[in-house]
Design a protein around this motif. Structure first.
Motif, mmCIF file in Angstrom:
data_model
loop_
_atom_site.group_PDB
_atom_site.id
_atom_site.type_symbol
_atom_site.label_atom_id
_atom_site.label_comp_id
_atom_site.label_asym_id
_atom_site.label_seq_id
_atom_site.Cartn_x
_atom_site.Cartn_y
_atom_site.Cartn_z
ATOM 1 N N TRP A 1 0.807 -1.216 0.000
ATOM 2 C CA TRP A 1 0.000 0.000 0.000
ATOM 3 C C TRP A 1 0.843 1.270 0.000
ATOM 4 O O TRP A 1 0.398 2.314 -0.478
ATOM 5 N N ILE A 2 2.057 1.166 0.494
ATOM 6 C CA ILE A 2 2.960 2.325 0.375
ATOM 7 C C ILE A 2 3.352 2.531 -1.091
ATOM 8 O O ILE A 2 3.400 3.656 -1.592
ATOM 9 N N ALA A 3 3.616 1.402 -1.789
ATOM 10 C CA ALA A 3 3.940 1.491 -3.217
ATOM 11 C C ALA A 3 2.722 1.868 -4.043
ATOM 12 O O ALA A 3 2.837 2.422 -5.142
ATOM 13 N N PHE A 4 1.545 1.564 -3.515
ATOM 14 C CA PHE A 4 0.314 1.840 -4.258
ATOM 15 C C PHE A 4 0.094 3.339 -4.490
ATOM 16 O O PHE A 4 -0.368 3.745 -5.556
ATOM 17 N N ILE A 5 0.432 4.141 -3.498
ATOM 18 C CA ILE A 5 0.098 5.568 -3.566
ATOM 19 C C ILE A 5 0.721 6.238 -4.786
ATOM 20 O O ILE A 5 0.009 6.851 -5.599
ATOM 21 N N PRO A 6 2.063 6.169 -5.004
ATOM 22 C CA PRO A 6 2.611 6.816 -6.219
ATOM 23 C C PRO A 6 2.150 6.138 -7.507
ATOM 24 O O PRO A 6 1.940 6.804 -8.527
ATOM 25 N N ALA A 7 1.981 4.819 -7.451
ATOM 26 C CA ALA A 7 1.524 4.118 -8.652
ATOM 27 C C ALA A 7 0.098 4.521 -9.002
ATOM 28 O O ALA A 7 -0.248 4.683 -10.178
ATOM 29 N N TYR A 8 -0.749 4.689 -7.996
ATOM 30 C CA TYR A 8 -2.145 5.074 -8.205
ATOM 31 C C TYR A 8 -2.227 6.477 -8.806
ATOM 32 O O TYR A 8 -3.026 6.733 -9.709
ATOM 33 N N VAL A 9 -1.406 7.382 -8.310
ATOM 34 C CA VAL A 9 -1.451 8.771 -8.773
ATOM 35 C C VAL A 9 -0.933 8.894 -10.200
ATOM 36 O O VAL A 9 -1.461 9.679 -11.003
ATOM 37 N N SER A 10 0.066 8.108 -10.569
ATOM 38 C CA SER A 10 0.711 8.264 -11.875
ATOM 39 C C SER A 10 0.161 7.347 -12.950
ATOM 40 O O SER A 10 0.478 7.528 -14.125
ATOM 41 N N SER A 11 -0.661 6.362 -12.588
ATOM 42 C CA SER A 11 -1.160 5.422 -13.599
ATOM 43 C C SER A 11 -2.260 6.075 -14.426
ATOM 44 O O SER A 11 -3.161 6.707 -13.879
ATOM 45 N N PRO A 12 -2.234 5.911 -15.774
ATOM 46 C CA PRO A 12 -3.248 6.523 -16.630
ATOM 47 C C PRO A 12 -4.444 5.609 -16.847
ATOM 48 O O PRO A 12 -4.320 4.394 -16.920
ATOM 49 N N GLY A 13 -5.596 6.198 -16.936
ATOM 50 C CA GLY A 13 -6.785 5.491 -17.371
ATOM 51 C C GLY A 13 -7.134 4.286 -16.539
ATOM 52 O O GLY A 13 -7.170 4.307 -15.302
ATOM 53 N N LYS A 14 -7.382 3.196 -17.272
ATOM 54 C CA LYS A 14 -7.817 1.976 -16.609
ATOM 55 C C LYS A 14 -6.688 1.347 -15.782
ATOM 56 O O LYS A 14 -6.932 0.486 -14.942
ATOM 57 N N PHE A 15 -5.464 1.780 -16.019
ATOM 58 C CA PHE A 15 -4.355 1.240 -15.233
ATOM 59 C C PHE A 15 -4.420 1.711 -13.785
ATOM 60 O O PHE A 15 -3.891 1.067 -12.887
ATOM 61 N N THR A 16 -5.083 2.860 -13.565
ATOM 62 C CA THR A 16 -5.285 3.324 -12.198
ATOM 63 C C THR A 16 -6.115 2.313 -11.414
ATOM 64 O O THR A 16 -5.792 1.954 -10.274
ATOM 65 N N VAL A 17 -7.187 1.858 -12.036
ATOM 66 C CA VAL A 17 -8.038 0.850 -11.394
ATOM 67 C C VAL A 17 -7.281 -0.454 -11.234
ATOM 68 O O VAL A 17 -7.400 -1.139 -10.206
ATOM 69 N N ALA A 18 -6.492 -0.826 -12.254
ATOM 70 C CA ALA A 18 -5.729 -2.082 -12.185
ATOM 71 C C ALA A 18 -4.733 -2.060 -11.037
ATOM 72 O O ALA A 18 -4.540 -3.070 -10.347
#
Length: 845
Positions: A782-799
C-alpha cells in the motif's frame, strides 16, 4: 448579328439605323468623305460611291449595310484618280440577310395593321472592307438624289461586325444589331438599340456553363477588335467572381506567325482542358486552318455565338478539333414563307440558271439537285441570326407606325404630345410587340432586347456530317438559378474524345479532412491543400478552415467527420481485467478452501491454539477482500463507484482488525503465563469480538459520512487522452477517500508494530512472526500503491488498486494460513497437544 441605331439630325431632319467598322480609320476617314456647303446645305461624297445593290421605292425607306461581296481588291488608277476598290467574292450569309430585309418589307406592306396607307421601301448597300462599309453608310444617308441632304432614309440596318457598328455609331449615331457590350453605353451611344443579345449576356451564360460543369481552369483565344477583346475582358472579370480562373488569354492573328506559334505552344503545354475560342467567324476559319496541322488534341472547345452554329467549319482535317464543341447560339426559329420566297433565288444563284428567259444565263430545268450544294444560303428551314434581321425590320416599322399615330394631339404609345419624325428615338424605347414567327421584342434601358440562347453541341457523325444539337437554353428573363437549363433527354458529345465530362481544374478540390490555403504566387484556383491538425476535421471539399470536434468526439482517420470517442475502462473482456478477475476468484477459492480445512480440523490443537473464531472471521474478511476487487472491474456506475470504495475500506478494516486481534491475543497470552497475571480476563473472546466490531464501526462511520456529503460518482475523463474517453470513478470527496485509506493504513501499521514486538515470543506455531510478514507485505504494497495510483493513466489506475487489494490479501492469506494448512495436511503428526505443550518452555521465577 443585327442592330439598330437611331440618328436624329436637327439640320437634315432624317433618322438613321446602321452598322459597324474599325475605329480610328473610320473616324479619320469620315472627315474626308463629307463636305457640307453652309450656303446651300448640299452634301457631296468625295471618292468611290455607288454601293447600292438592291432597292425598292416607298413612302418610307429603310436602308441596310451588308458585306454581300466579301473580297476587296484595289483598282489601279495609275495615280490619275483617287484609288477605289471593287468586290469579287459573294458572301452567302450576308446575301441571306439582304434577302430577309426584302422579304420582311414585303410582308409588312401586306399587313394592314402596320403602317396602313404607307408603303415601306428599302435600299440595301454592299460594302466589302471597313472603309467601303462606312462609305456605303454615308452614301445611304447622303444620296445624290436628294440635293437638300434631307433624304427619305428612315432607318439603317447595320452590319453584323461589332467593330464596324461601333464606328458608324460614333460617326452617324445609328441603330444597330451588333453584340459588343460596349454599345450598351448610353453616354457614348445614346440612340443605340439592337435585336441581337448583348455579349454581356453571352458572357454570363458562358460563365454559368463552365460553373455547371465545374470547369474552373480555362484558356481563352481571342483576336484584336471590339467584339473579341471586350468580350474576353468581360469574361475574365465575370469568371473571377464565380471562382473560375483563366490560365491564359492569347491573341490570335491571321498574319502573325509569332502569335500563332505562341498560341500553339500554350495549347500544348497548358493544363487547362477547356478553351474558349472567342473570335469572329472569319477568324475562326483562319484559326482552324492554321491549327489543324499541329495535332492539338484533348481540349474541350467552347465557341462564341459568332461561329458555334456554322457547320461548314468542319472538314476532314478539323473535325477532331470541333467534335464535342459547346457554345451558345441565337435561338433557332422558322420564318414562315421565307423559304418559298428565296428558294427561287437560291436555285438560280447556285446552278447559274434562270427561270425567266435571259440571254446571259441558261434556263433552269427544275431537275437540279439542291442537296449537292452546301452553303449558309441553302439553310432555309430554321434561322438563328437571320431572325435578328427580321426583327430589326419589324422594330423600325413598329417605331415608325408609332410615330405616325396621333389622337387628339397626343400619341397613344408615349402619352405625350404628337412628335415629328426627328424625335423618333422616343418611340424605339416603347417598342413592344411579337413578330409573326412568335418572337417577343422589346428593349431595356440600355437598348438591349430580351436575351435567350440555345446551348448547342457539335456531334460529328462517322460519315463526316455535322449535327449541331440543342442541349439546353439560357434565358435572361428567368429568375436567378433558373436561367440556365440543360435538357434531360439529350446525348452529349465531349471534346478530346472524352467519354465523360472533361475535368479542367488547376488543382483538384481539397478533399474532406484537409483545408484549402491560397497560394499568393499562383492564381486563385491553384491553391494548396493541408491536412487538418490533430483534433480537427473538415467535412466538405475545399474547406477554408478545419473545425474542432466537441470534447466527447474525435476525428476519424480521414479527418472528415467527428466520431464519438471510444470509452475505455477496465472490462472483464480485457486481458488485464480477465487476469485480475481470475486472480480474485483464485483468492476466493483459496480462502474458501482454507476455511473448509480449518472447519474440518477445528478440533485440532493448531486451529484451537490461535483463537479459531478470529481465524474464521479473518478468512471471511479475506473472502470479502477478494470479492470487493471484482467491483472495480466493469463500466463505472453510480452504485459501483460507491460500492467499490466503501466495500474496500470496510472489508480491509475488518481484515486488519482480525489480524490486530490475533496479534493482541499473542501478546496477552504471553503476559498471562507470568505468575499472578490475569490479563486474559480483560481480553477474552468477547473483548476480541468487540474490538473487531469497534474498529470496523469507525470505518463504517467514515464511509457513511463520505457517502452522504460527497460520494464517488462515474466520470468521463477527456483530459488525459485526446483520442479516447476514460470512464472512471471520481472520488467525490478526496478527503473521504484518503480518510478511509488512511484509517486502514493506521490499523495496518499498528498491527505491524505489535506483531514485530511479539515476533520472538514463544508462540507454538510462530503466528506472531507470520503476522509480521503479512503486515510487512501489506504495508509495502500500500505504500507502493500511492505513487503508482497517482501516476497510472486510465484503466491502469483501477488495475493498480485491484492489484494492491489482491497482493495484500494474498499476502495475509499466504503468510498466516499457509504454514498451518501445511502442518494440517502434510504434517499431521505435529498437529498434537503434546507437540503444542512441548514447544512452550517453562518460565522460571
Amino acid at each position: 448579328s443585327v442592330y439598330l441605331t437611331v440618328v436624329t439630325s436637327a439640320s437634315t431632319g432624317f433618322t438613321v439605323v446602321g452598322g459597324v467598322t474599325m475605329g480610328l480609320i473610320a473616324i479619320l476617314f469620315f472627315t474626308l468623305i463629307l463636305r457640307v456647303n453652309s450656303n446651300n446645305h448640299t452634301c457631296r461624297m468625295i471618292g468611290q460611291s455607288g454601293f447600292m445593290e438592291f432597292s425598292k421605292e416607298g413612302d418610307l425607306i429603310l436602308a441596310g449595310i451588308f458585306s454581300i461581296s466579301s473580297t476587296r481588291k484595289l483598282k489601279d488608277n495609275g495615280y490619275q484618280a483617287l484609288p477605289d476598290t471593287y468586290c469579287t467574292r459573294m458572301n452567302d450569309r450576308e446575301l441571306k440577310f439582304a434577302r430577309i430585309v426584302m422579304f420582311a418589307v414585303e410582308e409588312i406592306n401586306r399587313d394592314p395593321q402596320i403602317l396602313p396607307g404607307v408603303t415601306l421601301g428599302y435600299r440595301l448597300y454592299n460594302g466589302c472592307g471597313s472603309e467601303n462599309l462606312i462609305r456605303a453608310a454615308v452614301e445611304a444617308v447622303n444620296s445624290d438624289e436628294f440635293k437638300d441632304c434631307t433624304g427619305q432614309i428612315q432607318a439603317l440596318l447595320g452590319h453584323s461586325s461589332s467593330g464596324v457598328s461601333k464606328d458608324i455609331n460614333l460617326i452617324l449615331s445609328s441603330l444597330y444589331l451588333s453584340t459588343c457590350a460596349c454599345l450598351s453605353n448610353k453616354k457614348l451611344f445614346p440612340t443605340f438599340f439592337r435585336t441581337v443579345p448583348s455579349d454581356s449576356f453571352q458572357i454570363k451564360a458562358l460563365v454559368q456553363l463552365m460553373k455547371h460543369f465545374d470547369w474552373r481552369w480555362v484558356g481563352i483565344i481571342y483576336t484584336v477588335g471590339s467584339y473579341s477583346e471586350e468580350g474576353t475582358a468581360q469574361f475574365v472579370q465575370a469568371a473571377k467572381k464565380e471562382g473560375i480562373c483563366v490560365e491564359y488569354h492569347l491573341p490570335y492573328s491571321k498574319t502573325s506567325r509569332v502569335k500563332l506559334r505562341r498560341v500553339v505552344k500554350m495549347l500544348r503545354v497548358s493544363t487547362s482542358k477547356v478553351v474558349l475560342l472567342f473570335v469572329s467567324l472569319s477568324y475562326t476559319k483562319s484559326f482552324l486552318s492554321d491549327v489543324k496541322k499541329y495535332n492539338i488534341t484533348g481540349k474541350q472547345w467552347i465557341g462564341s455565338e459568332s461561329w458555334i452554329t456554322q457547320p461548314d467549319l468542319a472538314s476532314e482535317t478539323t473535325k477532331h478539333i470541333l467534335q464535342g464543341a459547346i457554345g451558345f447560339a441565337l435561338p433557332r426559329a422558322p420564318i414562315p414563307g421565307l423559304a418559298d420566297t428565296i428558294l427561287k433565288k437560291i436555285w438560280e444563284r447556285f446552278f447559274d440558271c434562270s427561270f425567266t428567259p435571259s440571254n446571259v444565263t441558261t434556263m433552269c430545268t427544275g431537275r437540279e439537285d439542291l442537296h449537292t450544294v452546301s452553303s449558309d444560303y441553302t439553310d432555309v428551314m430554321y434561322f438563328r441570326p437571320e431572325n435578328n434581321v427580321y426583327m430589326a425590320v419589324y422594330v423600325a416599322a413598329h417605331a415608325l407606325h408609332s410615330v405616325l399615330q396621333c389622337n387628339n394631339s397626343s400619341n397613344p404609345t408615349t402619352g405625350k404630345p404628337c412628335v415629328t419624325k426627328t424625335q423618333v428615338l422616343e418611340h424605339f424605347k416603347y417598342v413592344n410587340f411579337t413578330t409573326p414567327n412568335g418572337i417577343k421584342v422589346f428593349f431595356d434601358e440600355s437598348g438591349d432586347s430580351a436575351t435567350r440562347y440555345d446551348m448547342v453541341n457539335w456531334q460529328i457523325q462517322e460519315d463526316g456530317s455535322v449535327e449541331i444539337v440543342t442541349i439546353g437554353q439560357y434565358d435572361n428573363l428567368f429568375p436567378d438559378g433558373e436561367k440556365f437549363k440543360l435538357k434531360d433527354d439529350v446525348k452529349f458529345v465531349w471534346g478530346g474524345n472524352s467519354p465523360e465530362v472533361p475535368r479542367s481544374l488547376c488543382k483538384e478540390p481539397c478533399p474532406p479532412g484537409t483545408r484549402k490555403a491560397i497560394n499568393k504566387r499562383k492564381p486563385l484556383c491553384c491553391f494548396d491543400c493541408f491536412e487538418c491538425p490533430e483534433g480537427t476535421i473538415s467535412n466538405q471539399s475545399d474547406s477554408l478552415e478545419c473545425l474542432i470536434c466537441p470534447p466527447e468526439f474525435w476525428p476519424s482517420k480521414k479527418k472528415d467527420k467527428c466520431l464519438p470517442k471510444p470509452t475505455e475502462y477496465l472490462s472483464y473482456k480485457d486481458i488485464m481485467g480477465a487476469l485480475l478477475t481470475a486472480f480474485g476468484c483464485v483468492g476466493i477459492f483459496l480462502s474458501l478452501l482454507v476455511s473448509i480445512i480449518f472447519l474440518t480440523h477445528k478440533e485440532t490443537p493448531i486451529v484451537k491454539a490461535n483463537n479459531s473464531e478470529l481465524s474464521f472471521l479473518l478468512l471471511f474478511s479475506l473472502k470479502l477482500c477478494f470479492l470487493c476487487s471484482l467491483t472495480f472491474i466493469g463500466r463505472p456506475s453510480d452504485w459501483s463507484c460507491m460500492l467499490r470504495h466503501t466495500a474496500f475500506g470496510i472489508t480491509f478494516v475488518l481484515c486488519i482488525s482480525c489480524v490486530l486481534g490475533k496479534t493482541i491475543v499473542v501478546l496477552m497470552a504471553f503476559r498471562a503465563t507470568l505468575p499472578g497475571s490475569n490479563v486474559m480476563k480483560w481480553f477474552g473472546p468477547v473483548q476480541q469480538k468487540l474490538s473487531v466490531l469497534s474498529f470496523t464501526l469507525v470505518q463504517v462511520l467514515i464511509c457513511i459520512l463520505w457517502l452522504t456529503t460527497n460520494p464517488p460518482f462515474p466520470k468521463m475523463n477527456i483530459m488525459y487522452y485526446k483520442d479516447r474517453i476514460i470512464l472512471e470513478c471520481a472520488l467525490g470527496s478526496a478527503a473521504g477517500f484518503w480518510a478511509v485509506l488512511g484509517y486502514v493504513g493506521v490499523l495496518a501499521l499498528l498491527c505491524f508494530i505489535l506483531a514485530f514486538l511479539a515476533r520472538n515470543l514463544p508462540d507454538t506455531f510462530n503466528e506472531a512472526k507470520l503476522i509480521t510478514f503479512s503486515m510487512l507485505i501489506f504495508c509495502s504494497v500500500w505504500i507502493a500503491f500511492i505513487p503508482a495510483y497517482v501516476s497510472s493513466p486510465g484503466k491502469f489506475t483501477v488495475a493498480v488498486e485491484i492489484f494492491a487489494i489482491l497482493a495484500s490479501s494474498f499476502g495475509m492469506l499466504t503468510c498466516i494460513f499457509a504454514p498451518k494448512c501445511y502442518i494440517i495436511i502434510f504434517r499431521p503428526e505435529q498437529n498434537t497437544k503434546k507437540m503444542l505443550l512441548g514447544k512452550i518452555p517453562t518460565r522460571t521465577l
